[in-house]
Design an enzyme around this catalytic site. Structure first.
Site, PDB file in Angstrom:
ATOM      1  N   CYS A 188     -10.652  76.435  32.220  1.00 35.10           N
ATOM      2  CA  CYS A 188     -10.579  77.621  33.079  1.00 35.10           C
ATOM      3  C   CYS A 188      -9.444  77.545  34.106  1.00 35.10           C
ATOM      4  O   CYS A 188      -8.627  78.465  34.226  1.00 35.10           O
ATOM      5  CB  CYS A 188     -11.916  77.862  33.769  1.00 35.10           C
ATOM      6  SG  CYS A 188     -12.414  76.591  34.948  1.00 35.10           S
ATOM      7  N   HIS A 235     -15.823  77.211  38.248  1.00 33.08           N
ATOM      8  CA  HIS A 235     -15.246  78.097  37.228  1.00 33.08           C
ATOM      9  C   HIS A 235     -14.347  79.128  37.903  1.00 33.08           C
ATOM     10  O   HIS A 235     -14.560  79.508  39.053  1.00 33.08           O
ATOM     11  CB  HIS A 235     -16.343  78.793  36.426  1.00 33.08           C
ATOM     12  CG  HIS A 235     -15.812  79.542  35.234  1.00 33.08           C
ATOM     13  ND1 HIS A 235     -15.240  78.912  34.164  1.00 33.08           N
ATOM     14  CD2 HIS A 235     -15.735  80.880  34.971  1.00 33.08           C
ATOM     15  CE1 HIS A 235     -14.847  79.817  33.278  1.00 33.08           C
ATOM     16  NE2 HIS A 235     -15.120  81.013  33.749  1.00 33.08           N
ATOM     17  N   HIS A 242     -10.613  84.868  31.146  1.00 31.30           N
ATOM     18  CA  HIS A 242     -10.966  83.481  31.488  1.00 31.30           C
ATOM     19  C   HIS A 242     -11.215  82.667  30.225  1.00 31.30           C
ATOM     20  O   HIS A 242     -11.373  83.202  29.124  1.00 31.30           O
ATOM     21  CB  HIS A 242     -12.189  83.436  32.422  1.00 31.30           C
ATOM     22  CG  HIS A 242     -13.479  83.831  31.770  1.00 31.30           C
ATOM     23  ND1 HIS A 242     -14.703  83.288  32.133  1.00 31.30           N
ATOM     24  CD2 HIS A 242     -13.773  84.729  30.792  1.00 31.30           C
ATOM     25  CE1 HIS A 242     -15.671  83.823  31.428  1.00 31.30           C
ATOM     26  NE2 HIS A 242     -15.142  84.696  30.605  1.00 31.30           N
TER      27      HIS A 242
END
Length: 394
Positions: free
Chosen positions: A306, A354, A366
């Protein structure tokens, strides 16, 4: 003859049990054994599908947290290795200088020996051929002694600095070893969490997997609804800004000729315009990565985690941001979710493990988790409460 056998005491006897207490104990044991025999695993002992989903989700998040720790340890290890290499090169160069200085001092010592340095003045006078020889030798030794002192002082200073650098290099090597240990620990943690998650999923039946997919689909539908609501709110805010800007422009142009016609559009502030330009480049890069696999610790070009994706996207726009989510969250200005603009970074969970890049209308690009691919998705994909913050990096 009278019998010596004692007479039995009258009483009740049950199946060979001689006392009521023993009978009770026996009956209790039979009951317990019966219960134990019947206590075999049943479907009721299995975790529910919702519990499995939560457990798998938790494991993936824990793996992502360990991934960010791995990324941080890897970055630290790389920097520390460069520092150690630099220090070792410096120590080697200083050692060479010490050797050169030592050789030069040795040549002075040899010269002194050859010229009779250290011989008493009377002997030098007696051994000299002429008074001029005495004067010349005296002048030469004075010059050599002064220069030699400088060389000795310089040698001592270099030796001290070299020892200091050697100690610094040793300490840096120790730090490097610790960073490498942290790297190994983080890597092992990631692999363990991912293995546990896969094992849980492998135990599901085809029917359970189908039901799990249905649960996920409902979550995605709700996330899409929330994204649409955010898009509606942002559109209303933008419309209100445009109307306010138009009203301000109209009031500012009162009394001027209506035929000039040079003020028909509103130009956003230069800072906003500059950010939008950079954001477009970052988003163009991110969109080009859609479909590439998530791989923990990866920074491209074939795969990403990520934070590796967001770092690479903004690098393509000419903006350098840190490697990990923990550092990226501090690399810009925090704004509210309702004020999010394309290019902003959206962070998730209390431990900030994240991140995605906002593309507008409540959606982002993402790299979600292992086993998935870079994709567009609602920022509410794991519920509104999972959103930690929004940061504008440039």
């Amino acid at each position: 003859m009278a019998s010596h056998r004692k007479s039995r005491t009258p009483g009740t006897r049950v199946a060979g049990i001689r006392t009521p207490a023993l009978a009770t104990a026996a009956l209790t044991s039979v009951a317990l054994l019966s219960q134990t025999a019947n206590a075999v695993p049943t479907d009721d002992d299995k975790p529910s599908l919702e519990e499995v989903e939560k457990k798998v989700g938790d494991l993936y998040r824990q793996a992502e947290s360990a991934t960010e720790k791995y990324n941080a340890a890897k970055e630290k290890t790389t920097k520390q290795r460069k520092r150690v290499d630099t220090l070792l090169d410096d120590v080697a160069k200083r050692a060479q200088k010490l050797n050169d200085a030592r050789a030069e001092l040795g040549s002075y010592a040899a010269a002194q020996y050859r010229t009779g340095a250290g011989v008493p003045d009377t002997a030098t006078f007696l051994l000299a051929d002429t008074p001029q020889d005495i004067f010349d030798q005296s002048q030469l030794m004075d010059r050599m002694t002064g220069r030699q002192k400088v060389m000795v002082d310089d040698y001592v200073a270099q030796q001290s600095e070299t020892m200091k650098k050697r100690k610094e290099a040793t300490e840096s090597l120790q730090t490097l070893t610790e960073s490498q240990d942290d790297l190994k620990t983080a890597k092992a943690t990631v692999q363990k969490k991912l293995t546990d998650a896969r094992e849980l999923m492998s135990k599901l039946t085809a029917e359970e997997k189908a039901r799990l997919a249905a649960i996920e689909e409902r979550k995605q539908e709700e996330a899409a609804r929330q994204a649409a609501e955010l898009a509606r709110q942002q559109a209303e805010q933008e419309k209100a800004r445009e109307e306010a800007a138009a009203a301000q422009q109209d009031s500012g142009s009162t009394g001027t000729s209506g035929s000039s016609g040079s003020s028909g559009s509103t130009t956003p502030p230069s800072s906003d315009s500059s950010y939008a330009t950079k954001a477009e480049k970052a988003l163009a890069f991110a969109r080009a990565q859609i479909g590439k696999p998530y791989v923990w610790g990866a920074t491209g070009p074939g795969s990403y985690d990520c934070s590796g994706l967001t770092q690479a996207a903004w690098k393509a726009a000419g903006v350098t941001i840190p490697r990990t989510t923990y550092d990226q969250v501090d690399a810009g200005t925090t704004v509210s979710v309702s004020q999010a603009q394309p290019g902003d970074l959206v962070f998730f969970y209390d431990d900030i493990t994240h991140v995605g890049i906002y593309i507008g209308n409540g959606n982002m690009i993402h790299a979600p988790k292992p086993g998935t691919y870079v994709r567009e998705e609602s920022i509410f994909y794991d519920g509104e409460s999972s959103i930690h913050s929004v940061v504008r990096p440039a």
